[in-house]
Every structure is written in C-alpha cells, then in structure tokens.
Scaffold this motif. Structure first.
Motif, PDB file in Angstrom:
ATOM      1  N   ASN A  91       7.928   6.524  11.936  1.00  0.00           N
ATOM      2  CA  ASN A  91       6.716   7.203  11.471  1.00  0.00           C
ATOM      3  C   ASN A  91       6.098   8.075  12.566  1.00  0.00           C
ATOM      4  OD1 ASN A  91       4.960   7.723   9.302  1.00  0.00           O
ATOM      5  ND2 ASN A  91       3.443   6.268  10.058  1.00  0.00           N
ATOM      6  N   GLY A  92       6.932   8.441  13.569  1.00  0.00           N
ATOM      7  CA  GLY A  92       6.428   9.193  14.708  1.00  0.00           C
ATOM      8  C   GLY A  92       5.800   8.259  15.733  1.00  0.00           C
ATOM      9  N   ARG A  93       5.364   8.847  16.859  1.00  0.00           N
ATOM     10  CA  ARG A  93       4.796   8.039  17.940  1.00  0.00           C
ATOM     11  C   ARG A  93       4.012   8.932  18.889  1.00  0.00           C
ATOM     12  NH1 ARG A  93       7.434   9.463  22.423  1.00  0.00           N
ATOM     13  NH2 ARG A  93       9.640  10.083  22.343  1.00  0.00           N
ATOM     14  N   ALA A 106       0.813  -1.224   0.000  1.00  0.00           N
ATOM     15  CA  ALA A 106       0.000   0.000   0.000  1.00  0.00           C
ATOM     16  C   ALA A 106       0.844   1.271   0.000  1.00  0.00           C
ATOM     17  CB  ALA A 106      -0.935  -0.008   1.198  1.00  0.00           C
ATOM     18  N   GLY A 107       2.138   1.151  -0.205  1.00  0.00           N
ATOM     19  CA  GLY A 107       2.986   2.331  -0.256  1.00  0.00           C
ATOM     20  C   GLY A 107       4.200   2.280   0.636  1.00  0.00           C
ATOM     21  N   ALA A 108       4.312   1.237   1.435  1.00  0.00           N
ATOM     22  CA  ALA A 108       5.504   1.005   2.261  1.00  0.00           C
ATOM     23  C   ALA A 108       5.796   2.159   3.215  1.00  0.00           C
ATOM     24  CB  ALA A 108       6.730   0.714   1.394  1.00  0.00           C
ATOM     25  N   ALA A 109       4.739   2.678   3.861  1.00  0.00           N
ATOM     26  CA  ALA A 109       4.942   3.726   4.865  1.00  0.00           C
ATOM     27  C   ALA A 109       5.749   3.167   6.035  1.00  0.00           C
ATOM     28  CB  ALA A 109       3.591   4.256   5.355  1.00  0.00           C
ATOM     29  N   PRO A 110       6.539   3.993   6.696  1.00  0.00           N
ATOM     30  CA  PRO A 110       7.347   3.505   7.823  1.00  0.00           C
ATOM     31  C   PRO A 110       6.464   3.035   8.982  1.00  0.00           C
ATOM     32  CG  PRO A 110       8.088   5.660   7.074  1.00  0.00           C
ATOM     33  CD  PRO A 110       6.780   5.407   6.412  1.00  0.00           C
ATOM     34  N   ILE A 111       7.068   2.249   9.866  1.00  0.00           N
ATOM     35  CA  ILE A 111       6.336   1.749  11.034  1.00  0.00           C
ATOM     36  C   ILE A 111       7.324   1.220  12.065  1.00  0.00           C
ATOM     37  CG2 ILE A 111       6.055  -0.643  10.212  1.00  0.00           C
ATOM     38  CD1 ILE A 111       3.144  -0.429  11.342  1.00  0.00           C
ATOM     39  N   ALA A 112       6.932   1.267  13.343  1.00  0.00           N
ATOM     40  CA  ALA A 112       7.729   0.679  14.431  1.00  0.00           C
ATOM     41  C   ALA A 112       7.002  -0.542  14.958  1.00  0.00           C
ATOM     42  CB  ALA A 112       7.934   1.681  15.555  1.00  0.00           C
ATOM     43  N   MET A 113       7.730  -1.653  15.088  1.00  0.00           N
ATOM     44  CA  MET A 113       7.195  -2.906  15.611  1.00  0.00           C
ATOM     45  C   MET A 113       7.840  -3.122  16.979  1.00  0.00           C
ATOM     46  SD  MET A 113       5.311  -3.698  13.013  1.00  0.00           S
ATOM     47  CE  MET A 113       4.861  -5.415  13.270  1.00  0.00           C
ATOM     48  N   CYS A 114       7.095  -2.839  18.031  1.00  0.00           N
ATOM     49  CA  CYS A 114       7.681  -2.732  19.368  1.00  0.00           C
ATOM     50  C   CYS A 114       7.183  -3.825  20.299  1.00  0.00           C
ATOM     51  CB  CYS A 114       7.357  -1.356  19.952  1.00  0.00           C
ATOM     52  SG  CYS A 114       8.121  -1.051  21.553  1.00  0.00           S
ATOM     53  N   SER A 115       8.031  -4.810  20.551  1.00  0.00           N
ATOM     54  CA  SER A 115       7.693  -5.820  21.548  1.00  0.00           C
ATOM     55  C   SER A 115       7.779  -5.207  22.938  1.00  0.00           C
ATOM     56  CB  SER A 115       8.648  -7.018  21.464  1.00  0.00           C
ATOM     57  OG  SER A 115       8.421  -7.880  22.564  1.00  0.00           O
ATOM     58  N   ASP A 125      15.382  -2.569   6.552  1.00  0.00           N
ATOM     59  CA  ASP A 125      15.808  -1.171   6.637  1.00  0.00           C
ATOM     60  C   ASP A 125      15.185  -0.547   7.881  1.00  0.00           C
ATOM     61  OD1 ASP A 125      16.360   1.500   6.389  1.00  0.00           O
ATOM     62  OD2 ASP A 125      15.546   1.712   4.357  1.00  0.00           O
ATOM     63  N   GLU A 126      15.979  -0.365   8.945  1.00  0.00           N
ATOM     64  CA  GLU A 126      15.436   0.110  10.209  1.00  0.00           C
ATOM     65  C   GLU A 126      15.070   1.592  10.187  1.00  0.00           C
ATOM     66  OE1 GLU A 126      16.159  -1.209  13.898  1.00  0.00           O
ATOM     67  OE2 GLU A 126      16.199  -3.305  13.273  1.00  0.00           O
ATOM     68  N   THR A 127      15.361   2.281   9.098  1.00  0.00           N
ATOM     69  CA  THR A 127      14.830   3.631   8.950  1.00  0.00           C
ATOM     70  C   THR A 127      13.405   3.592   8.419  1.00  0.00           C
ATOM     71  OG1 THR A 127      15.583   3.959   6.658  1.00  0.00           O
ATOM     72  CG2 THR A 127      17.152   4.463   8.426  1.00  0.00           C
ATOM     73  N   ARG A 128      12.968   2.412   7.980  1.00  0.00           N
ATOM     74  CA  ARG A 128      11.597   2.240   7.475  1.00  0.00           C
ATOM     75  C   ARG A 128      10.756   1.364   8.405  1.00  0.00           C
ATOM     76  NH1 ARG A 128      10.121   5.807   4.261  1.00  0.00           N
ATOM     77  NH2 ARG A 128       8.741   4.462   3.053  1.00  0.00           N
ATOM     78  N   VAL A 129      11.337   0.254   8.826  1.00  0.00           N
ATOM     79  CA  VAL A 129      10.657  -0.654   9.756  1.00  0.00           C
ATOM     80  C   VAL A 129      11.611  -0.896  10.924  1.00  0.00           C
ATOM     81  CG1 VAL A 129       9.534  -2.880  10.085  1.00  0.00           C
ATOM     82  CG2 VAL A 129       9.443  -1.765   7.846  1.00  0.00           C
ATOM     83  N   SER A 130      11.272  -0.363  12.078  1.00  0.00           N
ATOM     84  CA  SER A 130      12.148  -0.513  13.246  1.00  0.00           C
ATOM     85  C   SER A 130      11.568  -1.554  14.198  1.00  0.00           C
ATOM     86  CB  SER A 130      12.319   0.823  13.970  1.00  0.00           C
ATOM     87  OG  SER A 130      11.092   1.247  14.538  1.00  0.00           O
ATOM     88  N   PHE A 131      12.446  -2.102  15.005  1.00  0.00           N
ATOM     89  CA  PHE A 131      12.060  -3.095  16.014  1.00  0.00           C
ATOM     90  C   PHE A 131      12.656  -2.677  17.355  1.00  0.00           C
ATOM     91  CE2 PHE A 131      11.794  -5.217  11.953  1.00  0.00           C
ATOM     92  CZ  PHE A 131      10.681  -6.031  12.059  1.00  0.00           C
ATOM     93  N   PRO A 132      12.108  -1.632  17.971  1.00  0.00           N
ATOM     94  CA  PRO A 132      12.679  -1.126  19.229  1.00  0.00           C
ATOM     95  C   PRO A 132      12.654  -2.178  20.330  1.00  0.00           C
ATOM     96  CG  PRO A 132      10.947   0.337  18.375  1.00  0.00           C
ATOM     97  CD  PRO A 132      10.903  -0.904  17.568  1.00  0.00           C
TER      98      PRO A 132
END
Length: 536
Positions: A301-303, A189-198, A236-243
């Motif tokens: 993508n902000g928070r 859908a456009g590959a917007a950034p996102i954070a995946m945070c366990s 790419d952690e500038t696009r999909v991060s895993f904090p």
C-alpha cells in the motif's frame, strides 16, 4: 522547564541548553495524521522513541512526509499514560558520544499514543478506526521476541491465548490476537493492502509475526468467527505483507548521569519511573549514536520514503544476510560473552569490561579469529567495518550505561543463534575444523559457570531472568563451587540439546573442551579469571 508543547516556544531556554527543536509544522502533522494515518507502531519503548520515531521526524523535517506515527502499546500501558501523554507525546533524545558529548534533541513525530488495552474502549475504538482507514500503509513492531510467542517451551498454547481462540476477535488479550482482530477490522472495511513489519531484534522477525497472526486467524476460522476469505487475504502477500528487517541500536535504561545533566540544565520532571509491568523508563531516551535498520522492501500500500532517513530498503536475502552478520558474528556473540563474564567478574557496564584486557581479548578472538572466517557478507555493509566499529567504538563507549546484567537476560533463547550458527558453519565447511574453536567454547563454558549463581569471588549472584533458568539450574544443582570433583557429566544433557545450542555440541566434539573449562572455573575464588588468562 518541563518537556511540553506549551514550552516549545521558549526558544532561548532550548538554545542555551543546546537542545535541538524539531523543524516541522507539528499542528499540521497532527491534523494530517488524524485524517489519514499512514503508520502505526506497536511497542512504545526506548528503541522506538530513540530510533524509529526519529526516522519519521527526519522525513517530516525534509518535507518528504506530512504524517506522524501513531504509537501503541499492547503490554505496558503505563508507558502511554505516564510517559507519553503527560509530555504531549514528546521524547528528549540524548545521543551519547564516545568523547563524552551529549547531543540532545526533541523528537515530536508521534501524533498519538494509544493503549492497545481491551478495557480501554476509547483507545481501542481509535485503533479500529485507524485500521479501517485505507490510508494506513504500514504497522511496525518492537514488542520483543516474546511478544510474538503463542506457546510455552513445550509447544503448548498459553492459557490466555487459548482463551483468545475461544472468545474470537471481539475479546482479545494477547498482542497477536489483538493485531489479528484489528486486521479483521481492515478486511471488513474493504480489505485495503497493508504491510506488517516487525522491527524486533530477532532472526526472521517477519516470519515470526506472520506465523503468529496466521495461527490466530486459522483458529478463528475453524471456530467460525472469521470467513475463509479473511485468512486468504492474510496469506496473499500482495495484499498483506510481512517484511523482514534487521535493527541495531543500543538504547539502554535511563542513566543517572544523563538525568543529572538534564536537571542541571533546568529541565524538570525528567525522573525515570518503574511501571506496573516493571519497565524502567523516563521522559528521555539515552542511546548510542550508531544505528542500522535494514528492511525488506515489500509494502503493497506504499510507504514513507525511509531510505531518505538512512534506512536500507532492500530484498529479503540482504536483510537476512545483514541480520546473520550482526547476530552470529559481529555484535551479538560478543555481547553475550561480555554479559556472562561481566556478571561473574563484578562489572556493571559493558564499557568497563572493554577496559579489561582479558575480556577485550576474548571478544576479539571470538569475532576476528573464529567468527570472521564464516561471516555472512550482506554486501551493503562491510562486515570488517561493522565489527571494528563495534569493538573499537560502540562497546567501549564509557558514556553508554549498558549493563552485562541486562544483556544476560534470556541467554538460553540466544545462544543457538549467537554461537550455534558459527559452530554449524564450521561443521559444514571442509576447510575448517570445529575442534579448532577455543573462544566460543570458552564463552559457552562461562555461561554454564554463570548458571551456578556464584560470582568469581565465591559470593551469591543473581542471574538475570531467563525462561529456562530454573530448568538449567536444576540440572546443575549437584555441582558444588570450590569442588571440581562434584562435576560428573551434569553439563552433557544441556550441551547435547540442539534446542539450546542449535546443534548437539557433544556430537560436534566440543563437549570435552567445554567441560574442562567449566571445571577449571569452579575450582574456587578467582578461578574464572585464572581460566580466562590460561586461554588468552
């Protein structure tokens, strides 16, 4: 009075019951979240309802956000269908104070409750819609450490995971496969950034989540289900991060004393249920008041401004150091020691154990004497302050119905971190002598004694679930309670296994001490208590 939106305007009732109502415009929150969701959380259980959802409510009440959280469950759909939806996604949070007070409030920050169930087409379609929306900033998780696992103890992929690899993104059953498929929806859908945070209570949780998601993605890439660009986007952690994060708050199963208190106030339909997945859960959450959440601040993508709700937003090293402080020294080792000895000595709450002079002395020695010399200082929280709060306030709280039986679950998966890391620190330090350790070996010997499934009275005892329980008990099958002479080195293969303890305890020189303690504890009824006293 039932917990519901339709009864929210019965302010006299809630005031008389001393139940705080949310102070924000919930209809406006629902509309804003529907149009532009910012936060999805997987794992709809008590730690989410009693802690994480309350963080967002704080931001809503401060006017720092106008969005709620979309809660989803990948495992126990009854939680959504029987606890969320019948109560309009509301939770009654009961904070149990050490002085006996119950501080009560309604948490209303959950905008939607969804089943991440492949057979529920409507809910899955809504999740796909949310993941395609570029407004989505973060996806958090409290699915337990087992929720990220793709392999068994032998390193072999589970059959249902193999099926997900073969079927591709359109037909998934495992949580990590479903999450990866939803990320693929976002990519398309456009590959917007996102954070995946366990936010699960396990070491390097972000690393575990990332590893599982990338494993699934690589398997789909190899099978031709997804393009190379999708995997590159995930990497790419500038696009999909895993904090990474560290979470700490005890939210035990619903307590009868709390249920009774709520019923006396006139609240109806508060009874706990047991779901089809054996989750014991209620419309209310009882929890301790102290809480800590430390999160690596990488959100492409902000928070939401979580620091305004009391979250420590920091760097990865600080998260890791805080987690290490808690898990290897200041809390978790004490919990595990209390768990195994509590079961052996017939206790049914952690708080009651802390009134036992021997057990209190045991955890004080483990924490203060043996742990603090090698404690990791995260700088944002003073370790001595943290451990004092644990020993003096949190563990002894008589109104916290936490049980040693619950804490004893999956001990084989915990001891490498909870005890093994301190042992390794002693081995690595030229200023410390690992042979000086007494109380950590005593805790380990207690666990070995626990595995015999016989309590200190000599009565049969049910051990809590553990993926290695059968294997460990088989190794000890020839050890007979009441007959120390039946011991002939059966512990040695267990103690030498670095997969269990994080290091070889035989090579470390601790095996003889642990074996001696173990043999003392199998002498007969009362031997566990006598052994504790002999060392304390």
């Amino acid at each position: 009075m039932k917990l519901s939106i339709s009864n929210w305007n019965q302010t006299d009732f809630w005031s008389q019951a001393e139940i705080r109502l949310p102070q924000f415009d919930r209809p406006a929150m629902l509309r804003a979240t529907q149009e532009a969701p910012v936060w999805v959380h997987f794992g709809a259980g008590n730690i989410f309802r009693g802690f994480i959802a309350r963080l967002q409510q704080s931001l809503l009440e401060q006017g720092l956000s106008d969005k709620g959280i979309v809660a989803a469950d990948t495992f126990d759909y009854d939680i959504i269908r029987k606890i969320y939806r019948p109560y309009d996604n509301l939770t009654l949070l009961v904070s149990l104070m050490p002085d006996g007070q119950m501080k009560k409030e309604i948490v209303a920050s959950v905008a939607e409750g969804l089943c991440a169930d492949p057979s529920d087409q409507a809910d899955m379609a809504r999740l796909q819609e949310i993941f395609r929306n570029s407004s989505l900033q973060m996806v958090s998780f409290t699915i337990t450490e087992k929720g990220y696992a793709l392999t068994n103890m032998k390193g072999e992929f589970f059959p249902y995971v193999q099926a997900d690899f073969a079927n591709g993104p359109s037909r998934c059953s495992h949580a990590m496969s479903m999450v990866t498929a939803l990320l693929y929806e976002r990519f398309q859908a456009g590959a917007a950034p996102i954070a995946m945070c366990s936010m699960d209570n396990c070491s390097h949780n972000g690393e575990k989540l990332k590893g599982s998601v990338l494993t699934v993605a690589h398997k789909w890439q190899e099978a031709g289900f997804v393009p190379d660009a999708f995997v590159a986007w995930l990497e790419d952690e500038t696009r999909v991060s895993f904090p990474w994060s560290m979470i700490d708050k005890i939210t035990p199963r619903p307590a009868p004393v709390v249920l009774e208190a709520l019923q006396k106030l006139g609240l109806e339909e508060m009874d706990p249920i047991v779901t089809s997945r054996n989750t014991y859960i209620a419309p209310f959450v009882n929890a301790e008041a102290p809480q800590y959440l430390v999160v690596e601040d990488r959100f492409p993508n902000g928070r939401p401004p979580l620091e305004k709700a009391g979250v420590y937003m920091t760097d990865r090293d600080t998260v890791n150091n805080t987690e290490r402080m808690k898990v290897t020294t200041c809390l978790n080792p004490l919990h595990t020691a209390l768990a195994v000895y509590g079961c052996l000595l017939g206790y049914d709450t952690i708080a009651a154990e802390m009134r036992d002079a021997d057990l209190k002395a045991l955890v004080e020695h483990i924490g203060y004497d043996e742990g603090m010399p090698v404690v990791t200082d995260p700088k944002i929280i003073r370790p001595m302050d943290f451990i004092h709060e644990v020993i003096d306030q949190r563990l002894p709280n008589p109104f916290m119905p936490d049980t040693p039986q619950r804490i004893a679950t999956d001990t084989s998966q915990k001891v490498a971190i909870r005890f093994g890391e301190t042992i390794k620190s002693y081995l690595a330090s030229p200023a410390l002598d690992v042979s000086s350790l007494t109380y950590i070996p005593l805790a380990i010997a207690g666990w070995m004694r626990y595995l015999l499934a016989v309590d200190d009275k000599g009565q049969p005892m049910t051990c809590s679930s553990d993926p290695m329980l059968a294997q460990l008990q088989e190794q000890l099958a020839s050890v007979t309670f009441g007959a120390p002479e039946s011991y002939d080195g059966q512990l040695r293969p267990i103690l030498a296994n670095p997969n269990v303890f994080g290091t070889d305890l035989v090579a470390a020189g601790l095996a003889d001490k642990i074996e001696q303690m173990f043999c003392q504890m199998i002498a007969g009824p009362g031997a566990v208590r006598a052994t504790l006293k002999s060392y304390l």
